[in-house]
Design a protein around this motif. Structure first.
Motif, PDB file in Angstrom:
ATOM      1  N   HIS A  59      45.584  -4.555 -45.114  1.00  0.00           N
ATOM      2  CA  HIS A  59      44.531  -4.716 -46.116  1.00  0.00           C
ATOM      3  C   HIS A  59      44.093  -3.374 -46.671  1.00  0.00           C
ATOM      4  O   HIS A  59      44.431  -2.326 -46.140  1.00  0.00           O
ATOM      5  N   PHE A  60      43.338  -3.430 -47.742  1.00  0.00           N
ATOM      6  CA  PHE A  60      42.597  -2.276 -48.236  1.00  0.00           C
ATOM      7  C   PHE A  60      41.142  -2.698 -48.267  1.00  0.00           C
ATOM      8  O   PHE A  60      40.822  -3.882 -48.326  1.00  0.00           O
ATOM      9  N   ALA A  61      40.239  -1.725 -48.171  1.00  0.00           N
ATOM     10  CA  ALA A  61      38.809  -2.019 -48.109  1.00  0.00           C
ATOM     11  C   ALA A  61      38.090  -1.316 -49.250  1.00  0.00           C
ATOM     12  O   ALA A  61      38.430  -0.185 -49.600  1.00  0.00           O
ATOM     13  N   ILE A  62      37.109  -2.000 -49.805  1.00  0.00           N
ATOM     14  CA  ILE A  62      36.288  -1.407 -50.854  1.00  0.00           C
ATOM     15  C   ILE A  62      34.811  -1.643 -50.539  1.00  0.00           C
ATOM     16  O   ILE A  62      34.454  -2.589 -49.848  1.00  0.00           O
ATOM     17  N   LYS A  63      33.984  -0.748 -51.053  1.00  0.00           N
ATOM     18  CA  LYS A  63      32.537  -0.883 -50.959  1.00  0.00           C
ATOM     19  C   LYS A  63      32.058  -1.402 -52.309  1.00  0.00           C
ATOM     20  O   LYS A  63      32.290  -0.767 -53.339  1.00  0.00           O
ATOM     21  N   ALA A  64      31.409  -2.545 -52.312  1.00  0.00           N
ATOM     22  CA  ALA A  64      31.026  -3.213 -53.554  1.00  0.00           C
ATOM     23  C   ALA A  64      29.597  -2.869 -53.958  1.00  0.00           C
ATOM     24  O   ALA A  64      28.674  -3.021 -53.161  1.00  0.00           O
ATOM     25  N   GLN A  65      29.419  -2.434 -55.197  1.00  0.00           N
ATOM     26  CA  GLN A  65      28.081  -2.202 -55.744  1.00  0.00           C
ATOM     27  C   GLN A  65      27.333  -3.526 -55.881  1.00  0.00           C
ATOM     28  O   GLN A  65      26.151  -3.599 -55.607  1.00  0.00           O
ATOM     29  N   ASP A  66      28.033  -4.564 -56.323  1.00  0.00           N
ATOM     30  CA  ASP A  66      27.480  -5.908 -56.437  1.00  0.00           C
ATOM     31  C   ASP A  66      28.385  -6.809 -55.601  1.00  0.00           C
ATOM     32  O   ASP A  66      29.437  -7.260 -56.061  1.00  0.00           O
ATOM     33  N   PHE A  67      27.987  -7.052 -54.372  1.00  0.00           N
ATOM     34  CA  PHE A  67      28.823  -7.742 -53.391  1.00  0.00           C
ATOM     35  C   PHE A  67      29.272  -9.118 -53.895  1.00  0.00           C
ATOM     36  O   PHE A  67      30.469  -9.428 -53.902  1.00  0.00           O
ATOM     37  N   GLU A  68      28.337  -9.945 -54.327  1.00  0.00           N
ATOM     38  CA  GLU A  68      28.670 -11.317 -54.739  1.00  0.00           C
ATOM     39  C   GLU A  68      29.611 -11.323 -55.943  1.00  0.00           C
ATOM     40  O   GLU A  68      30.578 -12.082 -55.981  1.00  0.00           O
ATOM     41  N   ARG A  69      29.327 -10.489 -56.921  1.00  0.00           N
ATOM     42  CA  ARG A  69      30.168 -10.442 -58.132  1.00  0.00           C
ATOM     43  C   ARG A  69      31.576  -9.965 -57.795  1.00  0.00           C
ATOM     44  O   ARG A  69      32.557 -10.479 -58.331  1.00  0.00           O
ATOM     45  N   THR A  70      31.685  -8.994 -56.891  1.00  0.00           N
ATOM     46  CA  THR A  70      32.990  -8.472 -56.502  1.00  0.00           C
ATOM     47  C   THR A  70      33.793  -9.538 -55.759  1.00  0.00           C
ATOM     48  O   THR A  70      34.986  -9.731 -56.031  1.00  0.00           O
ATOM     49  N   VAL A  71      33.161 -10.242 -54.832  1.00  0.00           N
ATOM     50  CA  VAL A  71      33.837 -11.326 -54.113  1.00  0.00           C
ATOM     51  C   VAL A  71      34.300 -12.392 -55.102  1.00  0.00           C
ATOM     52  O   VAL A  71      35.451 -12.857 -55.051  1.00  0.00           O
ATOM     53  N   GLN A  72      33.438 -12.770 -56.034  1.00  0.00           N
ATOM     54  CA  GLN A  72      33.807 -13.786 -57.026  1.00  0.00           C
ATOM     55  C   GLN A  72      34.999 -13.339 -57.862  1.00  0.00           C
ATOM     56  O   GLN A  72      35.892 -14.131 -58.166  1.00  0.00           O
ATOM     57  N   PHE A  73      35.037 -12.058 -58.248  1.00  0.00           N
ATOM     58  CA  PHE A  73      36.155 -11.558 -59.043  1.00  0.00           C
ATOM     59  C   PHE A  73      37.464 -11.683 -58.268  1.00  0.00           C
ATOM     60  O   PHE A  73      38.472 -12.157 -58.804  1.00  0.00           O
ATOM     61  N   TYR A  74      37.468 -11.271 -57.014  1.00  0.00           N
ATOM     62  CA  TYR A  74      38.711 -11.352 -56.241  1.00  0.00           C
ATOM     63  C   TYR A  74      39.101 -12.805 -55.957  1.00  0.00           C
ATOM     64  O   TYR A  74      40.290 -13.112 -55.799  1.00  0.00           O
ATOM     65  N   GLN A  75      38.150 -13.716 -55.964  1.00  0.00           N
ATOM     66  CA  GLN A  75      38.495 -15.133 -55.847  1.00  0.00           C
ATOM     67  C   GLN A  75      39.295 -15.586 -57.067  1.00  0.00           C
ATOM     68  O   GLN A  75      40.180 -16.427 -56.950  1.00  0.00           O
ATOM     69  N   THR A  76      39.022 -15.018 -58.245  1.00  0.00           N
ATOM     70  CA  THR A  76      39.801 -15.370 -59.434  1.00  0.00           C
ATOM     71  C   THR A  76      41.223 -14.837 -59.333  1.00  0.00           C
ATOM     72  O   THR A  76      42.096 -15.287 -60.082  1.00  0.00           O
ATOM     73  N   LEU A  77      41.477 -13.888 -58.416  1.00  0.00           N
ATOM     74  CA  LEU A  77      42.827 -13.369 -58.182  1.00  0.00           C
ATOM     75  C   LEU A  77      43.479 -14.061 -56.981  1.00  0.00           C
ATOM     76  O   LEU A  77      44.393 -13.538 -56.365  1.00  0.00           O
ATOM     77  N   ASN A  78      42.994 -15.246 -56.657  1.00  0.00           N
ATOM     78  CA  ASN A  78      43.524 -16.102 -55.585  1.00  0.00           C
ATOM     79  C   ASN A  78      43.287 -15.571 -54.181  1.00  0.00           C
ATOM     80  O   ASN A  78      44.061 -15.845 -53.267  1.00  0.00           O
TER      81      ASN A  78
END
Length: 150
Positions: free
Chosen positions: A12-31
């Motif tokens: 895996h790779f790890a990122i620190k999200a400025q907006d946690f919920e929005r970032t999770v939602q975006f990656y959900q659109t990438l399956n």
């Protein structure tokens, strides 16, 4: 030269999200789907998730912006422009770079580079690649690379 026969593969790779919920939602659109979530109060980590891509064996770890553990560069403050560090981009293999680019934009990414074709060549070999790039809503660069053999 192989230095360590114990390594079995990339996880895996790890990122620190400025907006946690929005970032999770975006990656959900990438399956990607959440396969585990946790907190680590000793590292001021309130929210963290491990997400797995539903089409292939690839993971991303997303941590909230308060996470206090080793990272590259300085901590980005709210409203700061993206801070460059050692992570250049995250790359996903896709069937159609233009389609992936458009879908990412529709899901909150910002434009960086529309589909382009590049020749990667040296004296012995030329490889043609087609890709596109976006900034995720969190700021990391994502490359969509059409299948290629190196």
């Amino acid at each position: 030269m192989i230095m360590n026969n114990n390594i079995k593969g990339f996880h895996h790779f790890a990122i620190k999200a400025q907006d946690f919920e929005r970032t999770v939602q975006f990656y959900q659109t990438l399956n990607f789907e959440i396969v585990h979530s946790w907190s680590l109060p000793e590292f001021t980590l309130e929210k963290c998730v491990m997400m797995k891509n539903t089409q292939f064996d690839c993971f991303i770890e997303i941590c909230d912006s308060n996470a206090n553990f080793p990272t590259q560069g300085r901590k980005r403050k709210q409203g700061d422009p993206y801070v460059e560090n050692a992570l250049l981009h995250i790359c996903f293999i896709v069937n159609d770079a233009k389609q992936a680019y458009n879908e990412a934009i529709q899901n909150g990414a910002r434009a960086l580079s529309d589909k382009e074709t590049l020749e990667l060549k040296n004296a012995a070999k030329k490889i043609t690649v087609s890709n596109s790039l976006v900034y995720s809503p969190n700021g990391e660069v994502i490359e969509f690379l059409e299948s290629v053999v190196f």
